[in-house]
Design a protein around this motif. Structure first.
Motif, PDB file in Angstrom:
ATOM      1  N   PRO A   1      22.925  -9.213   6.593  1.00 52.87           N
ATOM      2  CA  PRO A   1      21.626  -9.907   6.726  1.00 52.87           C
ATOM      3  C   PRO A   1      21.327 -10.299   8.171  1.00 52.87           C
ATOM      4  O   PRO A   1      20.182 -10.247   8.616  1.00 52.87           O
ATOM      5  N   ASP A   2      22.376 -10.623   8.935  1.00 47.47           N
ATOM      6  CA  ASP A   2      22.150 -10.998  10.333  1.00 47.47           C
ATOM      7  C   ASP A   2      21.593  -9.806  11.114  1.00 47.47           C
ATOM      8  O   ASP A   2      20.639  -9.923  11.875  1.00 47.47           O
ATOM      9  N   GLN A   3      22.165  -8.615  10.864  1.00 53.01           N
ATOM     10  CA  GLN A   3      21.656  -7.396  11.521  1.00 53.01           C
ATOM     11  C   GLN A   3      20.211  -7.147  11.117  1.00 53.01           C
ATOM     12  O   GLN A   3      19.356  -6.842  11.945  1.00 53.01           O
ATOM     13  N   MET A   4      19.933  -7.320   9.815  1.00 47.87           N
ATOM     14  CA  MET A   4      18.571  -7.122   9.300  1.00 47.87           C
ATOM     15  C   MET A   4      17.584  -7.982  10.095  1.00 47.87           C
ATOM     16  O   MET A   4      16.533  -7.516  10.527  1.00 47.87           O
ATOM     17  N   ALA A   5      17.973  -9.245  10.294  1.00 44.58           N
ATOM     18  CA  ALA A   5      17.093 -10.181  11.003  1.00 44.58           C
ATOM     19  C   ALA A   5      16.884  -9.714  12.441  1.00 44.58           C
ATOM     20  O   ALA A   5      15.757  -9.729  12.963  1.00 44.58           O
ATOM     21  N   ARG A   6      17.966  -9.215  13.075  1.00 44.89           N
ATOM     22  CA  ARG A   6      17.834  -8.766  14.462  1.00 44.89           C
ATOM     23  C   ARG A   6      16.962  -7.505  14.549  1.00 44.89           C
ATOM     24  O   ARG A   6      16.175  -7.344  15.473  1.00 44.89           O
ATOM     25  N   VAL A   7      17.086  -6.618  13.544  1.00 49.05           N
ATOM     26  CA  VAL A   7      16.258  -5.405  13.505  1.00 49.05           C
ATOM     27  C   VAL A   7      14.781  -5.797  13.426  1.00 49.05           C
ATOM     28  O   VAL A   7      13.943  -5.298  14.172  1.00 49.05           O
ATOM     29  N   GLU A   8      14.497  -6.776  12.545  1.00 48.66           N
ATOM     30  CA  GLU A   8      13.110  -7.228  12.379  1.00 48.66           C
ATOM     31  C   GLU A   8      12.575  -7.803  13.692  1.00 48.66           C
ATOM     32  O   GLU A   8      11.484  -7.457  14.154  1.00 48.66           O
ATOM     33  N   ALA A   9      13.388  -8.655  14.324  1.00 49.29           N
ATOM     34  CA  ALA A   9      12.950  -9.307  15.565  1.00 49.29           C
ATOM     35  C   ALA A   9      12.762  -8.277  16.690  1.00 49.29           C
ATOM     36  O   ALA A   9      11.767  -8.286  17.408  1.00 49.29           O
ATOM     37  N   ALA A  10      13.724  -7.340  16.789  1.00 50.96           N
ATOM     38  CA  ALA A  10      13.638  -6.316  17.837  1.00 50.96           C
ATOM     39  C   ALA A  10      12.414  -5.417  17.607  1.00 50.96           C
ATOM     40  O   ALA A  10      11.687  -5.085  18.547  1.00 50.96           O
ATOM     41  N   SER A  11      12.174  -5.054  16.351  1.00 53.53           N
ATOM     42  CA  SER A  11      11.000  -4.233  16.023  1.00 53.53           C
ATOM     43  C   SER A  11       9.731  -4.924  16.486  1.00 53.53           C
ATOM     44  O   SER A  11       8.852  -4.313  17.102  1.00 53.53           O
ATOM     45  N   HIS A  12       9.658  -6.219  16.205  1.00 55.38           N
ATOM     46  CA  HIS A  12       8.453  -6.963  16.560  1.00 55.38           C
ATOM     47  C   HIS A  12       8.265  -6.953  18.078  1.00 55.38           C
ATOM     48  O   HIS A  12       7.156  -6.725  18.572  1.00 55.38           O
ATOM     49  N   GLU A  13       9.363  -7.130  18.822  1.00 58.01           N
ATOM     50  CA  GLU A  13       9.263  -7.117  20.290  1.00 58.01           C
ATOM     51  C   GLU A  13       8.816  -5.752  20.796  1.00 58.01           C
ATOM     52  O   GLU A  13       7.986  -5.643  21.701  1.00 58.01           O
ATOM     53  N   ILE A  14       9.361  -4.689  20.179  1.00 60.08           N
ATOM     54  CA  ILE A  14       8.997  -3.329  20.602  1.00 60.08           C
ATOM     55  C   ILE A  14       7.508  -3.093  20.361  1.00 60.08           C
ATOM     56  O   ILE A  14       6.785  -2.582  21.215  1.00 60.08           O
ATOM     57  N   MET A  15       7.021  -3.522  19.190  1.00 56.24           N
ATOM     58  CA  MET A  15       5.602  -3.342  18.867  1.00 56.24           C
ATOM     59  C   MET A  15       4.718  -4.102  19.858  1.00 56.24           C
ATOM     60  O   MET A  15       3.758  -3.545  20.398  1.00 56.24           O
ATOM     61  N   SER A  16       5.068  -5.364  20.107  1.00 54.88           N
ATOM     62  CA  SER A  16       4.268  -6.164  21.043  1.00 54.88           C
ATOM     63  C   SER A  16       4.252  -5.490  22.410  1.00 54.88           C
ATOM     64  O   SER A  16       3.209  -5.397  23.059  1.00 54.88           O
ATOM     65  N   LEU A  17       5.412  -4.993  22.824  1.00 53.17           N
ATOM     66  CA  LEU A  17       5.526  -4.302  24.111  1.00 53.17           C
ATOM     67  C   LEU A  17       4.557  -3.122  24.178  1.00 53.17           C
ATOM     68  O   LEU A  17       3.785  -2.974  25.132  1.00 53.17           O
ATOM     69  N   CYS A  18       4.547  -2.280  23.132  1.00 53.87           N
ATOM     70  CA  CYS A  18       3.670  -1.094  23.124  1.00 53.87           C
ATOM     71  C   CYS A  18       2.197  -1.496  23.164  1.00 53.87           C
ATOM     72  O   CYS A  18       1.393  -0.908  23.886  1.00 53.87           O
ATOM     73  N   VAL A  19       1.851  -2.522  22.391  1.00 54.35           N
ATOM     74  CA  VAL A  19       0.460  -2.982  22.374  1.00 54.35           C
ATOM     75  C   VAL A  19       0.077  -3.549  23.739  1.00 54.35           C
ATOM     76  O   VAL A  19      -1.006  -3.294  24.258  1.00 54.35           O
ATOM     77  N   ASP A  20       1.006  -4.283  24.360  1.00 57.53           N
ATOM     78  CA  ASP A  20       0.714  -4.906  25.664  1.00 57.53           C
ATOM     79  C   ASP A  20       0.367  -3.879  26.740  1.00 57.53           C
ATOM     80  O   ASP A  20      -0.434  -4.148  27.633  1.00 57.53           O
ATOM     81  N   VAL A  21       0.962  -2.673  26.672  1.00 59.13           N
ATOM     82  CA  VAL A  21       0.657  -1.663  27.698  1.00 59.13           C
ATOM     83  C   VAL A  21      -0.536  -0.803  27.287  1.00 59.13           C
ATOM     84  O   VAL A  21      -0.787   0.249  27.880  1.00 59.13           O
ATOM     85  N   GLY A  22      -1.246  -1.210  26.232  1.00 56.26           N
ATOM     86  CA  GLY A  22      -2.444  -0.478  25.825  1.00 56.26           C
ATOM     87  C   GLY A  22      -2.190   0.548  24.723  1.00 56.26           C
ATOM     88  O   GLY A  22      -3.004   1.438  24.493  1.00 56.26           O
ATOM     89  N   GLY A  23      -1.067   0.410  24.044  1.00 55.46           N
ATOM     90  CA  GLY A  23      -0.743   1.339  22.966  1.00 55.46           C
ATOM     91  C   GLY A  23      -1.114   0.766  21.617  1.00 55.46           C
ATOM     92  O   GLY A  23      -1.871  -0.202  21.527  1.00 55.46           O
ATOM     93  N   THR A  24      -0.562   1.338  20.560  1.00 62.12           N
ATOM     94  CA  THR A  24      -0.835   0.827  19.221  1.00 62.12           C
ATOM     95  C   THR A  24       0.415   0.892  18.355  1.00 62.12           C
ATOM     96  O   THR A  24       1.441   1.434  18.773  1.00 62.12           O
ATOM     97  N   ILE A  25       0.316   0.331  17.153  1.00 62.62           N
ATOM     98  CA  ILE A  25       1.515   0.068  16.337  1.00 62.62           C
ATOM     99  C   ILE A  25       1.947   1.235  15.457  1.00 62.62           C
ATOM    100  O   ILE A  25       2.946   1.142  14.755  1.00 62.62           O
ATOM    101  N   THR A  26       1.193   2.312  15.473  1.00 64.79           N
ATOM    102  CA  THR A  26       1.632   3.476  14.720  1.00 64.79           C
ATOM    103  C   THR A  26       1.051   4.746  15.319  1.00 64.79           C
ATOM    104  O   THR A  26      -0.075   4.744  15.831  1.00 64.79           O
ATOM    105  N   GLY A  27       1.836   5.804  15.295  1.00 66.54           N
ATOM    106  CA  GLY A  27       1.346   7.072  15.809  1.00 66.54           C
ATOM    107  C   GLY A  27       1.068   8.040  14.690  1.00 66.54           C
ATOM    108  O   GLY A  27       0.054   8.715  14.647  1.00 66.54           O
ATOM    109  N   GLU A  28       2.001   8.047  13.703  1.00 67.44           N
ATOM    110  CA  GLU A  28       1.869   9.064  12.657  1.00 67.44           C
ATOM    111  C   GLU A  28       2.547   8.665  11.359  1.00 67.44           C
ATOM    112  O   GLU A  28       2.499   9.402  10.390  1.00 67.44           O
TER     113      GLU A  28
END
Lengths: 476, 476
Positions: free
Chosen positions: A393-420
């Motif tokens: 469960p601890d890994q699960m939580a870190r995966v969720e948090a890391a995913s959220h950071e990655i998404m925010s990062l992509c959006v911040d540079v003018g990207g979006t949350i899904t490609g395909e």
């Protein structure tokens, strides 16, 4: 926690599709508890497998009358949880609707049922010198219905575009069981408002497509495939930028990173990529024979100028498949590294790739997670693969948090949350990163145009606190 | 019959956009009474010309509060009456919003205001080696905003696709004056539901796009242009079929018929097409230099095999423009034959072209109307030009009846009622030929998602008996 369906309702469904095609046995339901997004599992109340538009319409009428949620499902290869069951819902699968109904070779149109496997359609049209362009990595198992729901892409969508560009007509069963025909006759867009384009990518929230008309393309006369080996991801990134900037139009430009190369080479899928390489670049050109060699030469020059250690070129179809192997088998190979895999999917402006990749590496280190990158570099479509063990469960939580950071990062540079891969449940929580309340409200209201009660695939695509609370998945 | 606007409202509008930019003088309103569909004329109550997103939003808020209909207008070159004013409405024109806001050469994206002229965008991006692909025949005057509203196409859309394929983001002012941003960052489709694709082609019924983000393409390295001269339309049709069947991918395949050739050659635009020819075929290939000559040779062989009397090939850009002249100037030249022109627009499966063209000729004879055909043969997009005199009510009636027969004919062979000109008022009456009541109801409800009161461009696209009765145009 899942309530069984009332016996009378099960009888009604069985009389419609046949006894064998209404699944209620918990053991048989097991395989429907999740799709390609293995992180979430929910048991449906039942699975119904209709065989025709009429059966789908009747099944939907019956479930709608009983106010039971409907979760459409193709092959279940989706990576964002679009086919994840709901605790109170019934899965309606298209597995039995797997016929190619018509191939019009002269007008280059095919009419298929939604359960037709992506690669089977090209098998069927190849004798006519035609093929179906969108090629998800799962194309040997994923179905056209699922491709329409998720607006799927693939390596060659760099040149050819994603599913929506090829869907010209749809027969759709709506929430009330009405059957509507949208588009058709091979036209690129419907007259007036483009309801076909609106339905493609609606992830089962609008209805069930029971017939799909798609445009076919003539088989390319020739193909050239290159594999560039680089010491660093940065160098590979520069090669991509200069290839695109040169005005060349490759059919595919795919990057496989160090972690992925090592996973593949350590697996039964070993493709002969050097394990000390920092990144490998698969580049492909196709079209009429004339000019292909020149294009390949120019791409090779771009790779070498960017510091490629080596550039291989396929001399036969067998060699071509060899060069692609490391890319195609990447996901399978990662199974060796960790029991679970979250394939993320985001798009960033191509020019921001190097900086974004560096930050993703940093995020992986910070959350102590292995992240392997395999992606469509040509169109800036990233696929960071987060490796983990669902049992932790601890890994699960870190995966969720890391995913959220990655998404925010992509959006911040003018990207979006899904490609395909669509939004499904996995990305639903990120929709607020790219849509304001006015837009989200518009999305909700557009959805209600198709399904007033919201019985089709609730909890997918559009953020919904209530449902998140109940289902306990998605938005974080 | 047109009520002038209340003085207080005019003052409010003037304080928002400036005195000179609210037009109420009947003489100045004259030019706004119709668009490219000259058959209909309606005087608006006023024309407002805002200069920014903020001004558009304020103008829409003011008109919405007063429950006044809003008719968005670009350059007014539309051919289906999408910008036709309503008797109670105010036209909101984008003429002053004509700036290219940003050109991102590396990511091949441009951000423009809606009043930017189509050809001006390519002028602005050419120095970066890029261009904007969709090329309506009116591209030297039509605007991007109008192109988005009508999802415009053009000769080269055979290879490159119509407007919707290039629009990646929109800033839209909705009915209440809210400003929403849809899509963006160069992505091909919006995440989740494709609201960008839904807005493109909505003909001003959903709102006003005040910023448009489009994808650009690298300028083709080379181009080859052929002109095939045929004794009969049938022979030209066979040439088209064999070129497409050969797997070649021309950038454009255009047919000009006998009547059009004669009109052009009798005009100041004389292009040197033989006046005794039955049809002329303009064929163009573009891309990287390598292979272009081989493609042109193969296309020439297809023409000769189909019985071409002569095939000319451009050896310079000047010669290229010469070969295109007969096609590009066709509409202008027809002004010589009759005062009014109804350019019809329909799509049929490519393989049904010969039979459909023969029947259109028969319809022209039966209704004693001159019909000249200029069209995008490669993708089965017909443009029968009905020539008439608006002053003759009997002719008007025959034009309406003949149009309806042509539309029914195209739909009967599996085609549709518009290829690239939109529905507007002219095609609205034909929507029932291709949509059942469930679909029309869906269209109406989707429209209400954007504009609950239906103040944006009422009477366009979606059939509406009430409005037809009032405006006395459209559905027959």
């Amino acid at each position: 926690m899942t309530e069984p369906l009332p016996a009378a309702l099960v009888r009604q469904l069985r009389s419609t599709v046949g006894d064998d095609h209404v699944i209620t046995d918990p053991n048989r339901l097991l395989v429907y508890e999740s799709d390609g997004l293995s992180a979430y599992r929910v048991r449906p109340r039942a699975v119904v497998l209709p065989a025709s538009t009429e059966e789908v319409a009747e099944v939907v009428r019956v479930l709608h009358a009983a106010e039971i949620e409907i979760v459409p499902r193709g092959a279940g290869t989706g990576l964002s949880g679009g086919a994840l069951p709901t605790p109170d819902g019934v899965v309606v699968g298209t597995a039995r609707m797997n016929r190619v109904l018509e191939i019009d070779a002269r007008d280059r149109i095919a009419r298929v049922q939604p359960g037709v496997v992506n690669a089977r359609l090209t098998d069927a049209t190849r004798p006519h010198g035609l093929y179906y362009a969108p090629d998800p990595s799962s194309q040997s198992t994923c179905t056209l219905g699922g491709n329409v729901a998720e607006n799927s892409g693939g390596p060659h969508c760099l040149k050819y575009g994603v599913t929506t560009r090829y869907v010209t007509g749809l027969t759709v069963v709506l929430a009330g069981g009405e059957v509507v025909r949208l588009g058709g006759a091979g036209r690129e867009v419907a007259d007036g408002l483009d309801l076909v384009g609106l339905f493609v990518g609606s992830e089962g929230c609008f209805g069930i497509a029971t017939e799909i008309e798609v445009r076919l393309l003539p088989l390319a006369e020739g193909v050239r495939t290159l594999l560039g080996i680089f010491d660093t991801m940065e160098a590979a990134g520069h090669a991509v930028t200069s290839i695109i900037a040169s005005g060349l139009m490759p059919a595919a430009v795919e990057i496989v990173d160090k972690a992925t190369i090592r996973a593949v080479e350590a697996s039964v899928f070993a493709a002969g990529y050097p394990t000390d390489a920092g990144a490998a670049l698969v580049i492909e050109f196709d079209g009429t024979e004339e000019g292909l060699d020149a294009d390949a030469d120019r791409a090779e020059a771009c790779c070498l100028a960017a510091g490629a250690r080596e550039v291989r070129r396929a001399r036969s179809e067998e060699e071509r498949l060899g060069l692609w192997k490391g890319r195609k088998k990447a996901f399978g190979a990662m199974g060796r590294i960790a029991p679970d895999l979250l394939v993320q999917d985001a798009t960033v402006p191509r020019t921001r790739l190097p900086e974004v990749l560096a930050k993703i590496t940093e995020i992986g280190v910070r959350y102590d997670l292995q992240i392997a990158n395999v992606f469509h570099a040509g169109d800036g479509n990233l696929h960071p693969n987060l490796l983990f063990d669902r049992a932790d469960p601890d890994q699960m939580a870190r995966v969720e948090a890391a995913s959220h950071e990655i998404m925010s990062l992509c959006v911040d540079v003018g990207g979006t949350i899904t490609g395909e891969h669509g939004v499904g449940v996995d990305k639903r929580g990120y929709m607020t990163l790219v849509h304001n309340e006015v837009e989200l409200d518009m999305l909700r209201r557009v959805r209600r145009v198709f399904d007033a009660e919201g019985l089709f695939n609730p909890g997918k695509v559009i953020p919904d606190e209530e449902i998140d609370a109940v289902a306990g998945v998605g938005a974080s």
